[in-house]
Design an enzyme around this catalytic site. Structure first.
Site, PDB file in Angstrom:
ATOM      1  CB  ALA A 103      29.658  -7.123 -27.594  1.00 59.88           C
ATOM      2  CB  ALA A 104      33.504  -5.271 -23.346  1.00 60.47           C
ATOM      3  N   GLY A 105      34.275  -4.382 -26.261  1.00 63.56           N
ATOM      4  CA  GLY A 105      35.023  -3.513 -27.179  1.00 63.56           C
ATOM      5  C   GLY A 105      34.094  -2.806 -28.158  1.00 63.56           C
ATOM      6  CG  ASP A 106      32.017  -4.887 -31.194  1.00 61.97           C
ATOM      7  OD1 ASP A 106      33.061  -4.456 -31.726  1.00 61.97           O
ATOM      8  OD2 ASP A 106      31.578  -6.032 -31.391  1.00 61.97           O
TER       9      ASP A 106
ATOM     10  NE  ARG B 167      45.277  -4.790 -17.079  1.00 65.59           N
ATOM     11  CZ  ARG B 167      46.417  -5.032 -17.691  1.00 65.59           C
ATOM     12  NH1 ARG B 167      47.566  -4.854 -17.066  1.00 65.59           N
ATOM     13  NH2 ARG B 167      46.436  -5.462 -18.931  1.00 65.59           N
ATOM     14  N   GLY B 168      40.789  -0.632 -17.817  1.00 60.07           N
ATOM     15  CA  GLY B 168      40.515   0.688 -18.375  1.00 60.07           C
ATOM     16  C   GLY B 168      41.194   0.919 -19.701  1.00 60.07           C
TER      17      GLY B 168
HETATM   18  P1  ADP Z   1      38.177  -5.723 -26.609  1.00 63.57           P
HETATM   19  O1  ADP Z   1      36.929  -6.518 -26.383  1.00 63.57           O
HETATM   20  O2  ADP Z   1      38.194  -5.037 -27.956  1.00 63.57           O
HETATM   21  O3  ADP Z   1      39.451  -6.436 -26.283  1.00 63.57           O
HETATM   22  P2  ADP Z   1      38.346  -4.425 -24.029  1.00 63.57           P
HETATM   23  O4  ADP Z   1      38.144  -5.750 -23.392  1.00 63.57           O
HETATM   24  O5  ADP Z   1      39.645  -3.706 -23.790  1.00 63.57           O
HETATM   25  O6  ADP Z   1      38.065  -4.472 -25.602  1.00 63.57           O
HETATM   26  O7  ADP Z   1      37.128  -3.498 -23.519  1.00 63.57           O
HETATM   27  C1  ADP Z   1      36.918  -2.185 -23.996  1.00 63.57           C
HETATM   28  C2  ADP Z   1      36.580  -1.258 -22.857  1.00 63.57           C
HETATM   29  O8  ADP Z   1      35.404  -1.740 -22.172  1.00 63.57           O
HETATM   30  C3  ADP Z   1      37.663  -1.171 -21.768  1.00 63.57           C
HETATM   31  O9  ADP Z   1      38.592  -0.145 -22.050  1.00 63.57           O
HETATM   32  C4  ADP Z   1      36.841  -0.850 -20.520  1.00 63.57           C
HETATM   33  O10 ADP Z   1      36.591   0.529 -20.435  1.00 63.57           O
HETATM   34  C5  ADP Z   1      35.527  -1.594 -20.776  1.00 63.57           C
HETATM   35  N1  ADP Z   1      35.585  -2.915 -20.128  1.00 63.57           N
HETATM   36  C6  ADP Z   1      35.870  -4.118 -20.694  1.00 63.57           C
HETATM   37  N2  ADP Z   1      35.897  -5.124 -19.792  1.00 63.57           N
HETATM   38  C7  ADP Z   1      35.603  -4.552 -18.600  1.00 63.57           C
HETATM   39  C8  ADP Z   1      35.473  -5.033 -17.235  1.00 63.57           C
HETATM   40  N3  ADP Z   1      35.669  -6.328 -16.949  1.00 63.57           N
HETATM   41  N4  ADP Z   1      35.175  -4.130 -16.276  1.00 63.57           N
HETATM   42  C9  ADP Z   1      34.990  -2.818 -16.557  1.00 63.57           C
HETATM   43  N5  ADP Z   1      35.106  -2.302 -17.799  1.00 63.57           N
HETATM   44  C10 ADP Z   1      35.406  -3.143 -18.803  1.00 63.57           C
END
Ligand code: ADP
Length: 306
Positions: free
Chosen positions: A248-251, A223-224
């Site tokens: 690792a999306a967060g990283d 959700r951004g």
């Molecule tokens: P964490 O892994 O630390 O919980 P998030 O899941 O919030 O972090 O991901 C960090 C950022 O990566 C998000 O704010 C978004 O911009 C991007 N992101 C993560 N998951 C998705 C997804 N499924 N689709 C699009 N962008 C994503």
């Protein structure tokens, strides 16, 4: 983007992964698949993320005098990361023991090992003087994180703290933080509040935290994100991708944000840059292997003007 200089102070772990049909109960033995080994640790992941996106990256951390430590260091060097401040200590390299069940659920035991031996007095002030952005997480001792933030602040660098894994933070650490990056769960822990439900509640929490830190970013996965701070506030949507594995999306986000801020990009553009990196990481399995290159991020960003 001009390359900027990023100093990452944080953890290096070897992730040891075994697939199991189901997790063992206490006292039970189960037979798993072949052991797999992946370089990890939030610090190292964020360092690799920033380096792949063109930043000049230096890492400060600790490993053991063992094969995993040597392998982790070599891996960073292969990414062009400066590792002279990744020293060996008399403790085993940090390890995460991960079993993954057929249902896809992880059970994880982390042994911080050498990461826990990085003391405040071990930090050499010299690399802080060269850094545009100092990146910190919470997988090394809190006193060390605080000292690193103080050194960054004193050197005129921007201090970016990713408060993960979630924990409450002392005021004196937030006082030397310029940009706080947290997911919803971490935001709640730092604020001592309930987990926010939805972007409006997340923005309200970001505003509250922004009374203690100049810029607060709350990431919301697919959700951004929302942000709040002295320069205003905003909601940024995620890039639309087909998520495969959000490890690792967060990283990737933190590394991308740091690389863009170090390159002198304004905050909202830097947030989009991090979001694009996070979205791309979510489309591929694994941690470090999933971290994108600069041209991939540029291509995804090209589809969103301004
Ligand atoms: P964490 O892994 O630390 O919980 P998030 O899941 O919030 O972090 O991901 C960090 C950022 O990566 C998000 O704010 C978004 O911009 C991007 N992101 C993560 N998951 C998705 C997804 N499924 N689709 C699009 N962008 C994503």
């Amino acid at each position: 983007m001009e390359p900027g200089s990023v100093l990452v102070v944080g953890s290096l772990n070897m992730d040891l992964v075994v697939a199991v049909e189901r997790h063992p109960k206490p006292g039970e033995t189960v037979i798993g698949g072949d052991l797999q080994r992946f370089p990890g640790g939030k610090g190292a992941n964020q360092a690799v993320a920033a380096a792949r996106l063109g930043a000049r990256v230096r890492m400060v951390g600790r490993v053991g005098a063992d094969a995993y430590g040597a392998e982790l260091k070599r891996g960073l060097e292969a990414e062009g990361i400066e590792t002279t401040e990744v020293a060996e200590v008399e403790a085993p390299t940090g390890v995460a023991l991960i079993s993954v069940s057929a249902g896809g659920q992880n059970a994880i035991v982390v042994s911080p090992g050498a990461n826990a031996r990085l003391r405040p007095e071990d930090l050499n002030p010299e690399p802080f003087a060269e850094a545009g952005v100092v990146v910190l997480q919470l997988e090394t001792p809190l006193e060390t994180v605080r000292r690193a933030a103080e050194l960054g602040r004193a050197a005129g660098a921007r201090v970016l703290l990713n408060a993960a894994p979630a924990q409450a933070l002392p005021d004196d650490l937030l006082a030397v933080t310029d940009v706080l990056v947290v997911n919803e769960f971490e935001a709640a822990r730092v604020a001592g509040a309930d987990e926010p439900e939805g972007p409006d509640a997340a923005l309200a929490l970001a505003r509250e935290l922004a009374r203690r830190v100049p810029v607060v970013v709350v990431t919301l996965g697919g959700r951004g994100l929302v942000w709040a701070g002295a320069g205003g506030e905003g909601v940024r949507p995620a890039f639309a991708v087909e998520p495969v594995d959000t490890t690792a999306a967060g990283d990737a986000f933190v590394g991308g944000l740091a690389a863009a801020l170090a390159a002198g990009e304004p905050l909202e553009r830097a947030l989009d840059y991090g979001s694009a990196a996070g979205a791309l990481a979510a489309t591929r399995p694994g941690a470090q292997p999933s971290l994108p290159a600069a041209d991939e991020v540029a291509a995804l960003l090209g589809g969103r003007a301004g």
